[in-house]
Design a protein around this motif. Structure first.
Motif, mmCIF file in Angstrom:
data_model
loop_
_atom_site.group_PDB
_atom_site.id
_atom_site.type_symbol
_atom_site.label_atom_id
_atom_site.label_comp_id
_atom_site.label_asym_id
_atom_site.label_seq_id
_atom_site.Cartn_x
_atom_site.Cartn_y
_atom_site.Cartn_z
ATOM 1 N N MET A 238 0.835 -1.205 0.000
ATOM 2 C CA MET A 238 0.000 0.000 0.000
ATOM 3 C C MET A 238 0.869 1.254 0.000
ATOM 4 O O MET A 238 1.954 1.270 0.561
ATOM 5 N N ALA A 239 0.348 2.291 -0.628
ATOM 6 C CA ALA A 239 1.079 3.556 -0.665
ATOM 7 C C ALA A 239 0.842 4.343 0.617
ATOM 8 O O ALA A 239 -0.198 4.229 1.268
ATOM 9 N N THR A 240 1.833 5.138 0.937
ATOM 10 C CA THR A 240 1.728 6.041 2.078
ATOM 11 C C THR A 240 1.540 7.461 1.551
ATOM 12 O O THR A 240 2.333 7.923 0.725
ATOM 13 N N ILE A 241 0.478 8.129 2.025
ATOM 14 C CA ILE A 241 0.191 9.488 1.605
ATOM 15 C C ILE A 241 0.411 10.417 2.805
ATOM 16 O O ILE A 241 -0.252 10.253 3.842
ATOM 17 N N VAL A 242 1.330 11.340 2.702
ATOM 18 C CA VAL A 242 1.634 12.230 3.821
ATOM 19 C C VAL A 242 1.609 13.682 3.346
ATOM 20 O O VAL A 242 1.906 13.973 2.192
ATOM 21 N N LYS A 243 1.249 14.580 4.281
ATOM 22 C CA LYS A 243 1.242 16.006 3.981
ATOM 23 C C LYS A 243 2.605 16.594 4.320
ATOM 24 O O LYS A 243 3.150 16.333 5.405
ATOM 25 N N THR A 244 3.152 17.371 3.447
ATOM 26 C CA THR A 244 4.485 17.931 3.647
ATOM 27 C C THR A 244 4.392 19.282 4.354
ATOM 28 O O THR A 244 3.314 19.894 4.402
ATOM 29 N N PRO A 245 5.509 19.768 4.895
ATOM 30 C CA PRO A 245 5.490 21.086 5.553
ATOM 31 C C PRO A 245 5.084 22.229 4.638
ATOM 32 O O PRO A 245 4.621 23.272 5.103
ATOM 33 N N SER A 246 5.255 22.039 3.311
ATOM 34 C CA SER A 246 4.890 23.095 2.361
ATOM 35 C C SER A 246 3.444 22.977 1.897
ATOM 36 O O SER A 246 3.048 23.572 0.894
ATOM 37 N N ALA A 247 2.649 22.154 2.624
ATOM 38 C CA ALA A 247 1.213 21.985 2.361
ATOM 39 C C ALA A 247 0.911 21.230 1.069
ATOM 40 O O ALA A 247 -0.178 21.355 0.506
ATOM 41 N N THR A 248 1.887 20.472 0.547
ATOM 42 C CA THR A 248 1.631 19.583 -0.593
ATOM 43 C C THR A 248 1.467 18.162 -0.064
ATOM 44 O O THR A 248 1.644 17.896 1.134
ATOM 45 N N TRP A 249 1.140 17.232 -0.962
ATOM 46 C CA TRP A 249 0.916 15.843 -0.567
ATOM 47 C C TRP A 249 1.906 14.937 -1.296
ATOM 48 O O TRP A 249 2.065 15.025 -2.494
ATOM 49 N N LYS A 250 2.548 14.089 -0.500
ATOM 50 C CA LYS A 250 3.572 13.206 -1.039
ATOM 51 C C LYS A 250 3.105 11.755 -0.952
ATOM 52 O O LYS A 250 2.709 11.288 0.126
ATOM 53 N N ALA A 251 3.160 11.072 -2.110
ATOM 54 C CA ALA A 251 2.808 9.648 -2.156
ATOM 55 C C ALA A 251 4.088 8.824 -2.252
ATOM 56 O O ALA A 251 4.927 9.087 -3.108
ATOM 57 N N VAL A 252 4.216 7.834 -1.371
ATOM 58 C CA VAL A 252 5.396 6.967 -1.341
ATOM 59 C C VAL A 252 4.935 5.524 -1.495
ATOM 60 O O VAL A 252 4.061 5.059 -0.742
ATOM 61 N N ILE A 253 5.512 4.830 -2.466
ATOM 62 C CA ILE A 253 5.146 3.439 -2.716
ATOM 63 C C ILE A 253 6.350 2.553 -2.447
ATOM 64 O O ILE A 253 7.409 2.738 -3.033
ATOM 65 N N ARG A 254 6.176 1.589 -1.549
ATOM 66 C CA ARG A 254 7.197 0.578 -1.280
ATOM 67 C C ARG A 254 6.603 -0.778 -1.585
ATOM 68 O O ARG A 254 5.690 -1.226 -0.892
ATOM 69 N N LYS B 124 -4.393 15.982 -2.197
ATOM 70 C CA LYS B 124 -4.356 14.602 -1.715
ATOM 71 C C LYS B 124 -4.984 13.655 -2.733
ATOM 72 O O LYS B 124 -4.521 12.535 -2.936
ATOM 73 N N ARG B 125 -6.053 14.129 -3.390
ATOM 74 C CA ARG B 125 -6.729 13.290 -4.400
ATOM 75 C C ARG B 125 -5.772 12.930 -5.534
ATOM 76 O O ARG B 125 -5.741 11.787 -5.971
ATOM 77 N N ASP B 126 -4.995 13.908 -6.014
ATOM 78 C CA ASP B 126 -4.028 13.626 -7.088
ATOM 79 C C ASP B 126 -2.994 12.596 -6.626
ATOM 80 O O ASP B 126 -2.605 11.709 -7.390
ATOM 81 N N ALA B 127 -2.531 12.722 -5.399
ATOM 82 C CA ALA B 127 -1.541 11.778 -4.866
ATOM 83 C C ALA B 127 -2.125 10.372 -4.789
ATOM 84 O O ALA B 127 -1.464 9.383 -5.119
ATOM 85 N N GLN B 128 -3.383 10.263 -4.332
ATOM 86 C CA GLN B 128 -4.030 8.953 -4.233
ATOM 87 C C GLN B 128 -4.249 8.326 -5.606
ATOM 88 O O GLN B 128 -4.012 7.122 -5.800
ATOM 89 N N ASP B 129 -4.681 9.155 -6.575
ATOM 90 C CA ASP B 129 -4.908 8.638 -7.936
ATOM 91 C C ASP B 129 -3.598 8.133 -8.543
ATOM 92 O O ASP B 129 -3.570 7.068 -9.170
#
Length: 355
Positions: free
Chosen positions: A1-17, A31-36
């Motif tokens: 599963m991907a991890t979706i986290v909010k960054t200090p600059s108010a953007t959303w980062k998606a990480v896939i392992r 967040k929607r763009d990161a999830q998609d």
């Protein structure tokens, strides 16, 4: 599963392992763009078709072309290197800010259409052949990026778009009166090499680059042949010499002002380090043809004229191609332009033979 986290600059980062794949991450505004993106990427990984695109998304066309000019262009002929640098500058001017991943067939097609409706330095529309060569450079850049650079590109945006038609070949012939006027002017120049080079082009059909790079060892006046090793299509060939061409080469080989350490048949002034390069004829040629009233005549038209004359004297297509170096009969026909009045004379000759 991907991890979706909010960054200090108010953007959303998606990480896939995911096992078997390198850790992949990308940042989005929502967040929607990161999830998609995470959902699509994981699906591609499951199906085994995922391609890491981040490198192609980060590299602009300008950066890619500069890498191409540094890595690929130096392996080509000097004349090709010069023309590719010019074409690269044009592509950078119009498309350089796009990333490689963002450049679509639609954008390339728009570039093609815009260039075809652009005026060049002479006030004429950019030729279709020029645009074709620009697109060829862009297409080869993508081929190299896909096959050698591993940038994660999924397709070549140039591959399937419509290429401009190369158009008809020039049909400019040199009349006897024009030839006399031209060479009368050329012979007036203080350096006889200007007229010698033009005469060799007209008698043999050799390209200017082939003539200017000739060394003395390549010219055999006894056998009346010139051995070409550095040609446009990289195929060596022997060029037979007419009597007139042989006499010109005799004069050139015995040029009394040739420096002892210079092996070029047609040599220029010393450059950096005192080394001499080929004779620089272009500016003088342009002045001479203008003085002769032949503004629309190009030096390369001498090659067209030579090839047409070889056909007119009865040589076969294969014989002409062996002399001129054309690899295909289609290209040879683009260079061959027979005068209608000469064909009329031949037809009359055929009629007389049947009477």
């Amino acid at each position: 599963m991907a991890t979706i986290v909010k960054t200090p600059s108010a953007t959303w980062k998606a990480v896939i392992r995911k096992s078997g794949w390198p850790t992949t991450a990308k940042t989005f505004r929502t967040k929607r763009d990161a999830q998609d993106w995470a959902r699509r990427t994981e699906d591609e990984m499951v199906r085994g078709v995922y391609i890491q695109r981040s490198a192609s998304e980060r590299m602009t066309l300008e950066a890619a072309l500069k890498r191409y000019l540094a890595d690929i262009t130096p392996t080509k002929k000097p004349s090709t290197q010069k023309s590719e640098r010019h074409k690269a500058n044009t592509l950078i001017e119009h498309l350089g800010k796009y990333s490689l991943a963002a450049l679509t067939p639609e954008l390339v097609a728009n570039y093609r259409d815009k260039r075809l409706n652009t005026l060049g330095r002479r006030g004429e529309l950019i030729s279709p052949s020029t645009v074709r060569l620009e697109l060829a450079l862009l297409g080869h850049l993508y081929t190299v990026a896909i096959q050698e650079w591993g940038l994660g590109l999924t397709y070549n945006p140039v591959q399937n778009i419509r290429k401009p038609s190369p158009g008809e070949g020039r049909d400019r012939r040199l009349s006897p009166d024009e030839e006399k006027r031209l060479f009368d002017v050329l012979r007036q120049h203080s350096n006889p090499m200007l007229a010698w080079i033009a005469r060799i082009a007209l008698e043999t059909g050799m390209r200017s680059s082939e003539i200017l790079t000739l060394s003395r060892s390549q010219v055999d006046v006894k056998r009346r042949v010139v051995r070409l090793t550095d040609t446009k299509n990289n195929e060596a060939r022997l060029v037979p010499l007419t009597q007139a061409a042989t006499e010109v080469f005799k004069q050139a080989l015995h040029n009394p002002v040739r420096p002892l350490d210079c092996d070029l048949v047609f040599f220029g002034e010393p450059g950096k380090g005192g080394k001499r390069g080929p004779y620089a004829y272009t500016k003088l040629w342009n002045q001479a043809k203008k003085k002769a009233g032949l503004d629309d005549f190009r030096f390369h038209d001498l090659r067209h004229e030579a090839v047409s004359r070889l056909v007119e004297v009865g040589l076969s297509d294969q014989e002409v191609a062996a002399i001129s170096g054309h690899k295909s009969m289609q290209m040879l026909r683009r260079y061959t332009h027979l005068r209608a009045e000469d064909l009329v004379k031949k037809l009359d000759g055929l009629r007389d033979s049947f009477i």
